[in-house]
Design a protein around this motif. Structure first.
Motif, PDB file in Angstrom:
ATOM      1  N   VAL A 225       0.850  -1.196   0.000  1.00  0.00           N
ATOM      2  CA  VAL A 225       0.000   0.000   0.000  1.00  0.00           C
ATOM      3  C   VAL A 225       0.883   1.243   0.000  1.00  0.00           C
ATOM      4  N   GLY A 226       0.596   2.189  -0.895  1.00  0.00           N
ATOM      5  CA  GLY A 226       1.377   3.417  -1.002  1.00  0.00           C
ATOM      6  C   GLY A 226       2.399   3.386  -2.106  1.00  0.00           C
ATOM      7  N   ASP A 227       2.639   2.213  -2.721  1.00  0.00           N
ATOM      8  CA  ASP A 227       3.590   2.149  -3.836  1.00  0.00           C
ATOM      9  C   ASP A 227       2.971   2.809  -5.083  1.00  0.00           C
ATOM     10  N   ILE A 228       3.861   3.425  -5.867  1.00  0.00           N
ATOM     11  CA  ILE A 228       3.411   4.059  -7.119  1.00  0.00           C
ATOM     12  C   ILE A 228       3.449   3.016  -8.232  1.00  0.00           C
ATOM     13  N   LEU A 229       2.335   2.836  -8.928  1.00  0.00           N
ATOM     14  CA  LEU A 229       2.245   1.933 -10.080  1.00  0.00           C
ATOM     15  C   LEU A 229       2.385   2.752 -11.351  1.00  0.00           C
ATOM     16  N   TYR A 230       3.005   2.143 -12.364  1.00  0.00           N
ATOM     17  CA  TYR A 230       3.110   2.844 -13.646  1.00  0.00           C
ATOM     18  C   TYR A 230       2.805   1.890 -14.795  1.00  0.00           C
ATOM     19  N   TRP A 231       2.388   2.482 -15.919  1.00  0.00           N
ATOM     20  CA  TRP A 231       2.053   1.724 -17.128  1.00  0.00           C
ATOM     21  C   TRP A 231       2.955   2.229 -18.247  1.00  0.00           C
ATOM     22  N   GLY A 241      -0.476   5.567 -10.963  1.00  0.00           N
ATOM     23  CA  GLY A 241      -1.511   5.508  -9.934  1.00  0.00           C
ATOM     24  C   GLY A 241      -0.876   5.040  -8.641  1.00  0.00           C
ATOM     25  N   VAL A 242      -1.673   4.886  -7.590  1.00  0.00           N
ATOM     26  CA  VAL A 242      -1.149   4.475  -6.283  1.00  0.00           C
ATOM     27  C   VAL A 242      -1.903   3.235  -5.828  1.00  0.00           C
ATOM     28  N   TYR A 243      -1.140   2.230  -5.378  1.00  0.00           N
ATOM     29  CA  TYR A 243      -1.748   0.988  -4.885  1.00  0.00           C
ATOM     30  C   TYR A 243      -2.347   1.246  -3.499  1.00  0.00           C
ATOM     31  N   ILE A 244      -3.625   0.801  -3.272  1.00  0.00           N
ATOM     32  CA  ILE A 244      -4.305   1.047  -1.992  1.00  0.00           C
ATOM     33  C   ILE A 244      -4.649  -0.254  -1.282  1.00  0.00           C
TER      34      ILE A 244
END
Length: 276
Positions: A225-231, A241-244
């Motif tokens: 939780v709180g890690d930044i996701l990228y595409w 986006g941010v993983y929740i």
């Protein structure tokens, strides 16, 4: 043979004077005139008899005339009454029709006014609800900002920082997506991520490409939780986006969705980085 001689009669000495006595009429002339007179008298008698008969007949009609006249007067009176009643009925019906038309027009106007009033009431209620929601969001953001301003990266525990970031992100759900938007009511994907981490004092680059290489890279199997996701590829990512948690992430998706929470299974990320 010689003609006999006619003896001369001596004429009276008054023979040359015209007589004053009326000449006698001969019997045939008198008889004819008497017959004519008799015929005339007979004709007059017949005419008189016919006249008497003709005069006698209207006497009977004259006796019945008052009855016929009374009946006719009654009929005329009844006809006049019927005509007057028909006119009165027609006028009454016309007044009723006019009243009904007026009532229908008034009812239509009242209905339109009621609809306008109802629409205005609903619009006012929606406006108040939107204002209350805006106040609520503003209060939440103010509280998050105050919380962030009283903490530092060194003193605050990591879990507290992450929860602040997630709380800020969830407070923006429903906001619009606008390319280049940085808030407070419209965002693009990297603008929202940058603002979220700024709440806890982490300054991230403005665009997705640079954010995809910030912090420490982590595998998608170890994402927290709180890690930044990228595409897209690291260093050239087109979305973040941010993983929740629970297989979900929060992002400013696109103009049709705005800021939403989505499942990773529906749109798997390419990679992740950890900055907290």
């Amino acid at each position: 043979m010689d003609e006999p001689l006619v003896p001369l009669v001596p004429m009276s000495h008054t023979a040359h004077i015209r007589s004053h006595r009326k000449p006698r009429r001969n019997a045939p002339s008198l008889a004819m005139r008497a017959g004519v007179a008799s015929g005339v008298i007979g004709t007059l008698a017949v005419a008189a008899a016919a006249g008497s008969a003709s005069a006698a007949e209207p006497v009977a009609q004259t006796m019945e005339l008052p009855t016929l006249t009374a009946d006719l007067a009654t009929q005329v009176a009844e006809s006049a009454d019927a005509t007057q009643q028909a006119a009165a009925d027609y006028q009454l019906q016309a007044e009723r029709d006019a009243a009904a038309a007026k009532a229908a027009k008034q009812a239509k106007a009242d209905l339109a006014d009621a609809k306008k009033a109802e629409a205005k009431k609903k619009a006012e209620a929606a406006r108040k609800a939107a204002a209350a929601e805006a106040v609520s969001r503003s209060s939440a953001r103010t509280a998050l900002s105050a919380s962030a301003s009283t903490s530092t990266n060194v003193a605050a525990p990591a879990s507290g920082n992450v929860s602040t970031v997630i709380a800020f992100l969830k407070a923006q759900v429903g906001d619009a997506y606008v390319m280049g938007g940085t808030g407070p009511n419209a965002w693009d994907c990297s603008g929202l991520v940058q603002a979220a981490f700024k709440q806890v004092g982490v300054d991230l680059p403005r665009v997705s490409e640079a954010q995809s290489t910030s912090g420490t890279p982590v595998s998608l199997s170890n994402v927290q939780v709180g890690d930044i996701l990228y595409w897209g590829a690291a260093g050239s990512a087109y979305h973040v986006g941010v993983y929740i948690g629970n297989g979900q992430y929060l992002d400013a998706a696109n103009p049709s969705k705005g800021v939403v929470i989505q499942d990773l299974s529906g749109y798997p990320a390419t990679g992740a980085v950890r900055v907290l």
